[in-house]
Design a protein around this motif. Structure first.
Motif, PDB file in Angstrom:
ATOM      1  N   SER A 321       0.818  -1.216   0.000  1.00 26.07           N
ATOM      2  CA  SER A 321       0.000   0.000   0.000  1.00 26.07           C
ATOM      3  C   SER A 321       0.850   1.263   0.000  1.00 26.07           C
ATOM      4  O   SER A 321       0.529   2.246  -0.667  1.00 26.07           O
ATOM      5  CB  SER A 321      -0.910   0.016   1.236  1.00 26.07           C
ATOM      6  N   LEU A 322       1.946   1.241   0.740  1.00 25.00           N
ATOM      7  CA  LEU A 322       2.771   2.440   0.908  1.00 25.00           C
ATOM      8  C   LEU A 322       3.685   2.710  -0.283  1.00 25.00           C
ATOM      9  O   LEU A 322       4.038   3.855  -0.556  1.00 25.00           O
ATOM     10  CB  LEU A 322       3.651   2.284   2.156  1.00 25.00           C
ATOM     11  N   ILE A 323       4.093   1.661  -0.975  1.00 24.89           N
ATOM     12  CA  ILE A 323       5.113   1.691  -2.034  1.00 24.89           C
ATOM     13  C   ILE A 323       6.500   1.913  -1.432  1.00 24.89           C
ATOM     14  O   ILE A 323       7.458   1.234  -1.781  1.00 24.89           O
ATOM     15  CB  ILE A 323       4.817   2.736  -3.131  1.00 24.89           C
ATOM     16  N   LEU A 324       6.626   2.860  -0.496  1.00 27.64           N
ATOM     17  CA  LEU A 324       7.911   3.126   0.150  1.00 27.64           C
ATOM     18  C   LEU A 324       8.032   2.320   1.444  1.00 27.64           C
ATOM     19  O   LEU A 324       7.447   2.678   2.456  1.00 27.64           O
ATOM     20  CB  LEU A 324       8.057   4.623   0.455  1.00 27.64           C
ATOM     21  N   GLN A 325       8.775   1.241   1.388  1.00 32.02           N
ATOM     22  CA  GLN A 325       9.108   0.496   2.594  1.00 32.02           C
ATOM     23  C   GLN A 325      10.229   1.235   3.335  1.00 32.02           C
ATOM     24  O   GLN A 325      11.041   1.937   2.725  1.00 32.02           O
ATOM     25  CB  GLN A 325       9.567  -0.915   2.234  1.00 32.02           C
ATOM     26  N   THR A 326      10.260   1.106   4.639  1.00 29.94           N
ATOM     27  CA  THR A 326      11.332   1.652   5.468  1.00 29.94           C
ATOM     28  C   THR A 326      12.160   0.502   6.023  1.00 29.94           C
ATOM     29  O   THR A 326      11.606  -0.440   6.581  1.00 29.94           O
ATOM     30  CB  THR A 326      10.753   2.483   6.632  1.00 29.94           C
ATOM     31  N   TRP A 327      13.478   0.600   5.845  1.00 30.21           N
ATOM     32  CA  TRP A 327      14.391  -0.387   6.430  1.00 30.21           C
ATOM     33  C   TRP A 327      15.169   0.257   7.559  1.00 30.21           C
ATOM     34  O   TRP A 327      15.440   1.464   7.529  1.00 30.21           O
ATOM     35  CB  TRP A 327      15.377  -0.910   5.385  1.00 30.21           C
ATOM     36  N   TYR A 328      15.510  -0.536   8.541  1.00 31.96           N
ATOM     37  CA  TYR A 328      16.359  -0.051   9.621  1.00 31.96           C
ATOM     38  C   TYR A 328      17.474  -1.043   9.850  1.00 31.96           C
ATOM     39  O   TYR A 328      17.387  -2.217   9.465  1.00 31.96           O
ATOM     40  CB  TYR A 328      15.545   0.193  10.900  1.00 31.96           C
ATOM     41  N   LEU A 329      18.545  -0.562  10.481  1.00 29.69           N
ATOM     42  CA  LEU A 329      19.744  -1.365  10.644  1.00 29.69           C
ATOM     43  C   LEU A 329      19.815  -1.971  12.033  1.00 29.69           C
ATOM     44  O   LEU A 329      19.463  -1.326  13.028  1.00 29.69           O
ATOM     45  CB  LEU A 329      20.993  -0.494  10.416  1.00 29.69           C
ATOM     46  N   GLU A 330      20.257  -3.205  12.102  1.00 30.42           N
ATOM     47  CA  GLU A 330      20.535  -3.838  13.390  1.00 30.42           C
ATOM     48  C   GLU A 330      21.808  -3.231  13.982  1.00 30.42           C
ATOM     49  O   GLU A 330      22.723  -2.833  13.264  1.00 30.42           O
ATOM     50  CB  GLU A 330      20.728  -5.343  13.205  1.00 30.42           C
ATOM     51  N   GLY A 331      21.875  -3.158  15.293  1.00 30.53           N
ATOM     52  CA  GLY A 331      23.066  -2.637  15.933  1.00 30.53           C
ATOM     53  C   GLY A 331      22.762  -1.404  16.759  1.00 30.53           C
ATOM     54  O   GLY A 331      21.604  -1.023  16.962  1.00 30.53           O
TER      55      GLY A 331
END
Length: 415
Positions: A321-331
């Protein structure tokens, strides 16, 4: 449409509406979003291509040359994605671009008119995508820039300009001198790096006399450790000296800070708060943003992907639905820690009385504070909205005595 993250949703809505009502009209999208959030080759870009079929053509990179060729029918009809780098075009000669046409805008609604002196950036900070967007750095000659600003000022009866450059450092001194030689009468606001020249009060006094109104400084962190991780190539001593020299010249200092860069510890964050406390009277404005990671487009995106195990924030159905996924980094820091630090940063600045103004009332209050703090302060922004020219006598700007910030001669950091 030229698209960035803030107008992505409205842009999609607009093009979909155009397609429904006027299906024969070609829709073309370009802009900075294709340098990071929708960088070609990223998962978001592939989702965008699938979902936004009402966008006919996508221009990636510097757009003027490719747009002109597209409108003239000089590009392949069967290519939907047009990458500047694929067509072996020379970067646009900036001095050949004419003045922008603002005739169909109600300029009474805007405190600034936009202009620019250069494109791209000579530096490569880890989290930035500016060089990805524009390629090689290039600039106009100072006399050319000054002539453009004065012509726009006469044409539109405007004295205040926002320069869209990534950094003004390579042109700031020449532009100030050129405007003084031509009689001045305009003010300009733009981004600058806290390098050695900015630390010199002789320089900042000259720039102030030449119309430099507000310096937007990407300081990012009060930790030497984090500045090194970012590749900022500035030191804490430089940050202090730059803020002091700009403020004593009366130039507003808008400071930008990145909270939660990979590797930032709680100790690093506390050093940022301590630096802001120490320099509070020389900071006109403090704005922070949480660190944003993109799967492609940033200077070290590929390294972060390889070393930090990016995770999607939203489930598959939401991404659709968003088209823009958000990724985040482990750590370190975690996403929770990062946003908690943002909250604490805002509270800390409020407690110190450092504003982050957006409304007219906020800006007025911030300008009143700045005028009380600094004798050389630039005119309040509301003075430019009264319909009368704001002419600030350059001769009144004095070199005031200030505590000397001694900078070490460090060839690694000072350019």
């Amino acid at each position: 449409l030229s698209v960035f993250s803030g107008n992505f949703g409205p842009s999609l809505f607009t093009f979909r509406l155009v397609r429904e009502k006027f299906p024969h009209i070609m829709t073309i999208m370009g802009g900075g979003i294709f340098a990071d959030q929708l960088a070609p080759g990223s998962p978001n870009f592939e989702m965008f291509l699938k979902k936004a079929d009402y966008v006919d053509k996508i221009i990636v990179g510097e757009g003027e040359v490719l747009l002109a060729k597209l409108l003239k029918g000089q590009l392949p009809h069967d290519r939907r994605v047009l990458l500047f780098k694929d067509f072996e075009e020379a970067p646009l000669e900036l001095s050949a671009i004419g003045l922008p046409d603002y005739s169909d805008l109600d300029l009474e609604r805007y405190p600034y008119i936009a202009s620019f002196a250069s494109r791209s950036c000579p530096f490569q900070c880890s989290f930035c995508s500016e060089t990805v967007q524009w390629g090689k750095y290039r600039k106009k000659e100072a006399d050319h820039i000054a002539t453009e600003l004065l012509e726009l000022s006469r044409k539109h009866d405007c004295q205040l300009f926002l320069m869209g450059d990534s950094l003004l450092n390579p042109v700031v001194g020449g532009l100030a001198r050129a405007l003084l030689d031509k009689g001045g009468g305009v003010y300009w606001d733009g981004y600058i790096r806290a390098d050695r020249d900015v630390c010199d009060l002789n320089n900042t006094i000259l720039w102030r006399r030449g119309g430099y109104y507000r310096a937007r400084l990407g300081l990012e962190s009060g930790s030497e450790h984090v500045l090194r991780l970012m590749g900022k190539r500035i030191t804490i001593d430089q940050i202090k000296a730059a803020l002091s020299s700009l403020a004593h010249a009366g130039i507003k200092t808008t400071s930008y800070w990145v909270i939660g860069h990979p590797g930032e510890s709680e100790t690093d964050f506390q050093q940022t708060l301590e630096l802001i406390s120490e320099m509070k009277n020389d900071i006109y404005e403090a704005e922070c943003n949480p660190f944003n990671f993109y799967m492609a487009g940033q200077v070290v995106s590929s390294r972060w992907v390889e070393n930090n195990s990016p995770r999607p924030l939203y489930p598959e159905e939401a991404w659709d639905s968003l088209i823009l996924q958000t990724w985040y980094l482990e750590g370190e820091p975690t996403r929770y820690e990062m946003h908690d630090r943002v909250r604490r940063f805002v509270e800390h600045c409020k407690g110190l009385g450092i504003p982050n103004p957006y409304s007219i009332q906020d800006i007025n209050d911030a300008d009143v504070r700045w005028t009380k703090l600094h004798k050389n302060a630039v005119p309040p922004m509301m003075d430019f909205k009264k319909g009368e020219p704001v002419i600030d006598d350059p001769s009144r700007i004095k070199k005031l005595s200030l505590i000397q910030n001694t900078l070490k001669d460090d060839e690694e950091w000072n350019f």
